[in-house]
Design a protein around this motif. Structure first.
Motif, PDB file in Angstrom:
ATOM      1  N   PRO A   8      14.594  42.463 -24.444  1.00  0.00           N
ATOM      2  CA  PRO A   8      14.121  41.091 -24.703  1.00  0.00           C
ATOM      3  C   PRO A   8      14.357  40.159 -23.524  1.00  0.00           C
ATOM      4  CG  PRO A   8      16.211  41.453 -25.790  1.00  0.00           C
ATOM      5  CD  PRO A   8      15.804  42.790 -25.226  1.00  0.00           C
ATOM      6  N   LYS A   9      13.441  39.208 -23.370  1.00  0.00           N
ATOM      7  CA  LYS A   9      13.640  38.125 -22.413  1.00  0.00           C
ATOM      8  C   LYS A   9      14.383  37.012 -23.128  1.00  0.00           C
ATOM      9  CE  LYS A   9       9.823  38.901 -19.204  1.00  0.00           C
ATOM     10  NZ  LYS A   9       8.694  38.267 -18.456  1.00  0.00           N
ATOM     11  N   THR A  10      15.610  36.767 -22.682  1.00  0.00           N
ATOM     12  CA  THR A  10      16.485  35.855 -23.419  1.00  0.00           C
ATOM     13  C   THR A  10      16.651  34.491 -22.741  1.00  0.00           C
ATOM     14  OG1 THR A  10      18.414  36.847 -22.328  1.00  0.00           O
ATOM     15  CG2 THR A  10      17.763  37.749 -24.473  1.00  0.00           C
ATOM     16  N   GLU A  11      15.910  34.253 -21.652  1.00  0.00           N
ATOM     17  CA  GLU A  11      15.950  32.922 -21.057  1.00  0.00           C
ATOM     18  C   GLU A  11      15.345  31.920 -22.047  1.00  0.00           C
ATOM     19  OE1 GLU A  11      14.347  35.490 -19.743  1.00  0.00           O
ATOM     20  OE2 GLU A  11      15.579  36.112 -18.032  1.00  0.00           O
ATOM     21  N   LYS A  12      15.935  30.750 -22.109  1.00  0.00           N
ATOM     22  CA  LYS A  12      15.519  29.773 -23.111  1.00  0.00           C
ATOM     23  C   LYS A  12      14.975  28.500 -22.464  1.00  0.00           C
ATOM     24  CE  LYS A  12      18.958  31.444 -26.369  1.00  0.00           C
ATOM     25  NZ  LYS A  12      19.496  32.464 -25.426  1.00  0.00           N
ATOM     26  N   HIS A  13      14.009  27.897 -23.162  1.00  0.00           N
ATOM     27  CA  HIS A  13      13.554  26.555 -22.802  1.00  0.00           C
ATOM     28  C   HIS A  13      14.226  25.588 -23.762  1.00  0.00           C
ATOM     29  CE1 HIS A  13      10.957  23.175 -21.747  1.00  0.00           C
ATOM     30  NE2 HIS A  13      10.937  22.919 -23.040  1.00  0.00           N
ATOM     31  N   ASN A  14      14.865  24.564 -23.195  1.00  0.00           N
ATOM     32  CA  ASN A  14      15.586  23.595 -24.014  1.00  0.00           C
ATOM     33  C   ASN A  14      15.139  22.175 -23.713  1.00  0.00           C
ATOM     34  OD1 ASN A  14      18.168  25.780 -23.537  1.00  0.00           O
ATOM     35  ND2 ASN A  14      17.751  25.079 -25.609  1.00  0.00           N
TER      36      ASN A  14
END
Length: 402
Positions: A8-14
């Motif tokens: 999974p790509k776990t980078e997040k947009h916040n």
């Protein structure tokens, strides 16, 4: 729809913000999907006379591509505002609250029924407008999107739903309201689908699409002699109006089905409530929700918007203390298991998690989140103490094994 990544790509947009008597935080993550198809909107203070003390939040869960979701995230609100005003909204008034200059007449906000009608009209209008896009019209792009949102006036909630993303209101420490998912197997939805010449197979429209209402999806909106709300897939939203209760309202959650697939309304609300007792960073709380859902087994894109309605929420020293004790206990248990490695070999993280899940002396875990919400703490301890750990840590598909 369809394909998944190897990991999974776990980078997040916040994002976060504060105003109009509320705070919000949001988080989105691609996860296991090959493409990020979710989008969102968060606006404090609507760009319309009489509505500067209103706010709007929405989550769009795209499928078969991201074009419809992205377009709606940028333009649906303007359609709602325009249609609400045209339906019988703002008029000059000497009593309006937005007047800041004696030469500028104050403007009353739209009436409740005008807003309800405007929301419905806006969905139909933006759907018809997108149909004119050449790639959507010619079938080169077959994307569609659900939409769940909340329009907040000083006195009312306008819950908006089209599809199977969901909004919940947490009031007086319980789930007070939830939108209804639009699934093909629902009797009302099934009837419309069949009347349009379609069928519901394996709980999908014509055995393919898992939602019965959505924006876009024009392959399902071409039945001659049927209006836009009578097609196999309808763009018509359901709009629910509720009065606000400032003394009881705590928060609203908007999320796509990547969240709801693995957490119930009650589980998610109780988990968020427990997190707000140990942390006032709403972005961090949203990130914890997404990570927990990933470890609970969600394979979809995930997006969540958390809108806190109460300004008196405070971090509890007792909750913080118990959280620290739980983390310390988990770390000590991991250390204990790794230190006892013997003839059977060094335990992998899956084994460690499985053993912890059966630990009867475990301190109370976060409600709704369970052991999955503590995966990062456990994994950090495991990687710190494991002399054989791989470069990228443990397997990301842990939820499949315990």
């Amino acid at each position: 729809m369809g394909a998944f990544l190897d990991k999974p790509k776990t980078e997040k947009h916040n994002s976060h913000g504060e105003g109009n008597g509320l705070r919000y935080g949001l988080s989105s993550m691609q996860g296991w999907r090959v493409e990020m198809e979710d989008a969102h909107t968060a606006v404090l203070g609507l760009p319309s006379p009489g509505m500067t003390n209103w706010s709007f939040f929405a989550v769009y869960d795209g499928h078969a591509g991201s074009k419809v979701a992205n377009y709606c995230s940028k333009h649906l609100l303007e359609h709602i505002i325009t249609a609400s005003v045209e339906s019988g909204g703002s008029k000059g008034s000497q009593s309006g609250s937005d007047s800041s200059c004696s030469n500028t007449p104050a403007v009353d906000p739209p009436a409740v029924e005008a807003v309800k009608g405007g929301i419905r009209a806006a969905f139909l209008k933006i759907d018809e407008h997108m149909r004119s896009f050449s790639d959507l019209r010619n079938g080169l792009d077959r994307s569609g999107s659900t939409a769940v949102g909340i329009l907040l006036s000083p006195d009312h909630f306008f819950f908006i739903n089209c599809g199977d993303s969901r909004a919940v209101l947490f009031r007086s420490s319980q789930v007070c309201f939830s939108t209804l998912d639009h699934k093909p197997c629902n009797p009302r939805e099934r009837e419309r689908i069949q009347n349009a010449g379609g069928s519901v197979m394996i709980q999908r429209v014509n055995g393919s699409l898992a939602v019965s209402r959505a924006l876009g999806d024009f392959d399902y909106k071409c039945v001659d002699g049927k209006g836009p709300t009578e097609q196999l897939v309808s763009p018509e939203p359901e709009v629910f109006v509720m009065g606000r209760a400032p003394e009881q309202d705590q928060f609203v959650i908007l999320a796509c089905d990547g969240i709801w697939d693995v957490m119930s309304n009650e589980e998610l609300c109780q988990f968020v409530k427990s997190r707000l007792e140990v942390c006032d960073d709403l972005e961090r709380v949203c990130n914890e929700v997404i990570d927990t859902c990933l470890h609970k087994g969600s394979r979809d894109n995930m997006s969540i918007v958390l809108v806190c309605l109460s300004d008196d929420s405070k971090v509890s020293e007792e909750a913080v203390r118990k959280e620290a004790e739980l983390n310390k206990y988990l770390e000590s248990r991991v250390e204990e298991m790794l230190s006892r490695a013997g003839e059977d070999g060094f335990p992998d993280l899956v084994t460690v998690m499985r053993n912890l899940s059966s630990d009867s002396s475990m301190p109370t875990l976060p409600p709704g989140g369970g052991l999955a919400s503590k995966r990062s703490v456990i994994e950090a301890a495991y990687n710190r103490l494991n002399p054989y750990k791989e470069e990228d840590g443990s397997g990301a598909d842990l939820e499949c094994h315990w």
